[in-house]
Design an enzyme around this catalytic site. Structure first.
Site, mmCIF file in Angstrom:
data_model
loop_
_atom_site.group_PDB
_atom_site.id
_atom_site.type_symbol
_atom_site.label_atom_id
_atom_site.label_comp_id
_atom_site.label_asym_id
_atom_site.label_seq_id
_atom_site.Cartn_x
_atom_site.Cartn_y
_atom_site.Cartn_z
ATOM 1 N N LYS A 22 0.820 -1.218 0.000
ATOM 2 C CA LYS A 22 0.000 0.000 0.000
ATOM 3 C C LYS A 22 0.856 1.270 0.000
ATOM 4 C CE LYS A 22 -2.634 0.624 3.646
ATOM 5 N NZ LYS A 22 -2.167 -0.668 4.119
ATOM 6 N N THR A 42 3.989 1.541 -1.029
ATOM 7 C CA THR A 42 4.670 1.601 -2.325
ATOM 8 C C THR A 42 3.758 2.207 -3.383
ATOM 9 O OG1 THR A 42 6.035 -0.320 -1.784
ATOM 10 C CG2 THR A 42 5.769 0.206 -4.116
ATOM 11 N N ARG A 92 2.136 7.996 7.304
ATOM 12 C CA ARG A 92 2.430 7.797 8.727
ATOM 13 C C ARG A 92 3.922 7.534 8.941
ATOM 14 N NH1 ARG A 92 -1.086 2.845 10.184
ATOM 15 N NH2 ARG A 92 -0.478 2.322 8.061
ATOM 16 N N LYS A 136 7.262 -7.109 10.075
ATOM 17 C CA LYS A 136 6.984 -6.375 8.840
ATOM 18 C C LYS A 136 8.222 -5.745 8.221
ATOM 19 C CE LYS A 136 3.911 -2.786 7.010
ATOM 20 N NZ LYS A 136 2.900 -1.776 7.337
ATOM 21 N N ALA A 163 -3.742 0.699 12.621
ATOM 22 C CA ALA A 163 -5.153 0.702 12.220
ATOM 23 C C ALA A 163 -5.952 -0.428 12.840
ATOM 24 C CB ALA A 163 -5.270 0.638 10.703
ATOM 25 N N PHE A 223 -3.958 -1.115 6.746
ATOM 26 C CA PHE A 223 -4.700 -2.333 6.456
ATOM 27 C C PHE A 223 -5.792 -2.087 5.416
ATOM 28 C CE2 PHE A 223 -3.138 -3.105 10.915
ATOM 29 C CZ PHE A 223 -2.065 -3.884 10.521
ATOM 30 N N PHE A 244 3.773 -7.908 -9.047
ATOM 31 C CA PHE A 244 4.937 -8.644 -8.568
ATOM 32 C C PHE A 244 5.560 -9.368 -9.755
ATOM 33 C CE2 PHE A 244 3.231 -7.617 -4.567
ATOM 34 C CZ PHE A 244 4.121 -7.964 -3.567
ATOM 35 N N TRP A 292 6.864 -0.272 -8.069
ATOM 36 C CA TRP A 292 8.063 -0.820 -7.410
ATOM 37 C C TRP A 292 9.225 -0.849 -8.398
ATOM 38 C CZ3 TRP A 292 11.882 -4.299 -7.863
ATOM 39 C CH2 TRP A 292 12.639 -4.571 -6.711
#
Length: 556
Positions: free
Chosen positions: A71, A73, A94, A105, A273, A301, A382, A410
């Site tokens: 998210k 990215t 954030r 993470k 969140a 999230f 991806f 990405w």
């Protein structure tokens, strides 16, 4: 396959001095408080009068999985993509918490060629905001226990203390402790505990405050406990809010950095969140709206957690009208929701996508039908995605009247998000009928029932005996009309993390309630969600290091 790690890409990037980033953003030198060469605080009071009111684009995602959605990215790539097509854009994000950075993470500054930099600084300490928030939280805790030790003039019930200490680290050992041991000079023994700093109400207060004055006012209304007669006791009653605000004097100012493409980025505040409201600060978002025509922000999230809280809590309190929503999805995550195993995600599996795409459709329905906002699906690519998988997602979405756009931020940065940016501009140019998921004057239980039915897709809500008791106390204190912030697992629409996809007919059990009067909401605790996470068996911290030259390596 990755050609270079996120960290290597960030370290090899050519950064602009932060003064140049500020100049490009329209921030005058007098409003800039530099923290080294590439970071700065923005003194909002020193900004010129607003010349524009930027359109706000919220980036959310499907229900998260171990496969990752990307998210942040996509958010960074979208801001760069908007700049690439000639739009004046900023991204407002954030701040990462050290807990996830050292836990499962890893870093939270985007990835590949779609990052905010300097990424090591952003992930580790940054400008000290997290530490200031923790210090303010713990000052209040110290003054609370000192008040009890010095005679307890407010008649606080030590069995009903509602304030915990905080540390910005995953440390399960501190969830439940006994403090004040060792005899009379060391305080009164009582059950105590720690929250991770991002779950502290001080964090929520900082992120929802309009300015320093509003911050101090909100801090004063924070409830720390109850008297033996059941009356709430606040930080103002303890005369703590002034000193707390003093500790947060600089932390309340948003932080200016840049993307790899030099798009200005404001990074400020970092509530989770699943246990808090999951959005960056109101101050940063509104500052970006004064400086840019398009403001990209993200909420933690999925649409059932961060997006719902962004819309029902942040937008309600701050008077923000969002213009469009981006819902991030990946073929890998949809395959997991469709029953594929974690080790099978690299293989083409059209059947699993057909089964799992119901999760995406539920999130789209939440945004478009419950909140009445226009949205687009961003298919975050991806390397292992097959053309057939991406084409199938596009077709299935089109069959439901949903626009899905491929995003390759990405690997390609802003150019890989240019098509997404163009679609977002188109959505922003249209009208929307934004509304909240519940009305202010609805009873607390009805607000929760509305969320369960209209956002989660469930049937009903049930209160435990403890929650029933707390609900009555909230009504007596005149707090039951506040918005609700549900602490819920991020892994399912329900309160059961094992229910993937788009479950229906479930009942959400509220086990406890807590009034966060300073933040202006009530937290409803469901399932086994904890406000202090623990480290995994193999934490990311084991793989983070620094060499003799000060170069950091690790799994960012």
């Amino acid at each position: 396959m990755k050609q270079a790690s996120d960290l290597r890409i960030a370290q090899e990037a050519e950064l602009w001095p932060v003064q140049s980033v500020a100049e490009a953003a329209g921030i005058p030198e007098r409003a800039l408080e530099c923290y080294g060469r590439y970071k700065a605080k923005v003194n909002v009071k020193a900004l010129p009068e607003a010349e524009r009111v930027g359109k706000v684009i919220l980036v959310t995602a499907i229900t998260p999985t171990a496969a990752g959605e990307g998210k942040t990215t996509v958010s960074v790539g979208l801001a760069d993509g908007l700049a690439a097509i000639g739009k004046r854009a900023m991204v407002a994000l954030r701040e990462p918490s050290l807990g996830p950075v050292f836990g499962v993470k890893g870093g939270a500054a985007g990835g590949g060629y779609s990052q905010v930099i300097p990424m090591e600084d952003i992930n580790l300490h940054f400008t000290g905001d997290m530490h200031a928030i923790g210090a303010a939280n713990n000052l209040l805790a110290a003054m609370l226990d000192n008040h009890i030790q010095q005679g307890n003039a407010l008649d606080l019930d030590v069995k009903r203390i509602a304030w915990k200490r905080a540390v910005d680290m995953n440390d399960r050992q501190l969830r439940h402790i006994v403090s004040g041991l060792g005899g009379m000079p060391n305080g009164m023994p009582r059950e105590d505990g720690f929250d991770i700093t991002v779950a502290s109400e001080v964090m929520a207060v900082l992120c929802l405050a309009e300015n320093l004055t509003d911050l101090k006012r909100r801090l004063g209304t924070v409830i720390v406990g109850y008297t033996r007669a059941g009356k709430p006791v606040t930080a103002a009653d303890l005369k703590a809010h002034g000193a707390m605000a003093a500790l947060l004097r600089d932390a309340v100012k948003p932080n200016l950095v840049q993307t790899l493409a030099h798009t200005p980025a404001l990074i400020h505040g970092g509530p989770f969140a699943n246990i808090a409201h999951g959005c960056n600060s109101v101050i940063a978002t509104k500052t970006a709206m004064r400086l840019a025509d398009y403001v990209v922000t993200e909420a933690g999230f999925g649409a059932d957690l961060g997006a719902e809280k962004f819309l029902d809590i942040k937008c309600r309190q701050a008077g923000i009208q969002p213009s469009a929503v981006v819902i991030v999805a990946t073929a890998r995550a949809l395959k997991l929701h469709g029953g594929a195993g974690k080790t099978e995600l690299g293989a083409e599996n059209l059947g699993a996508i057909r089964k799992g795409i119901c999760n995406l459709f539920r999130h789209v329905r939440v945004i478009s039908e419950t909140f009445r906002l226009p949205c687009v699906v961003a298919m975050n690519r991806f390397a292992t995605d097959s053309e057939a998988e991406l084409a199938l997602i596009e077709t299935l979405c089109a069959n439901h009247g949903i626009k899905a756009v491929r995003c390759n931020a990405w690997a390609e940065g802003g150019s890989g998000a240019a098509e997404l940016a163009a679609e977002v501009v188109r959505l922003c140019d249209g009208e929307n009928e934004f509304r909240f998921a519940y009305d202010d004057d609805m009873p607390l239980r009805e607000k929760l029932r509305s969320l369960v039915r209209c956002v989660y897709g469930g049937a009903d809500v049930r209160f435990s005996a403890e929650a029933e008791k707390k609900e009555a106390l909230l009504r007596e204190a005149g707090l039951a009309n506040l918005p609700v912030c549900v602490a819920k697992t991020q892994y399912s629409f329900s309160d059961d993390p094992a229910l993937l996809g788009a479950p229906e007919g479930f009942t959400v059990t509220v086990r406890d309630l807590k009034a966060c009067a300073g933040a202006g909401f009530i937290v409803a605790y469901t399932g086994a969600v904890m406000t202090m996470p623990g480290l995994p068996k193999s934490p990311a911290a084991e793989r983070i290091d620094v060499d003799s030259e000060g170069n950091i390596t690790g799994p960012f």
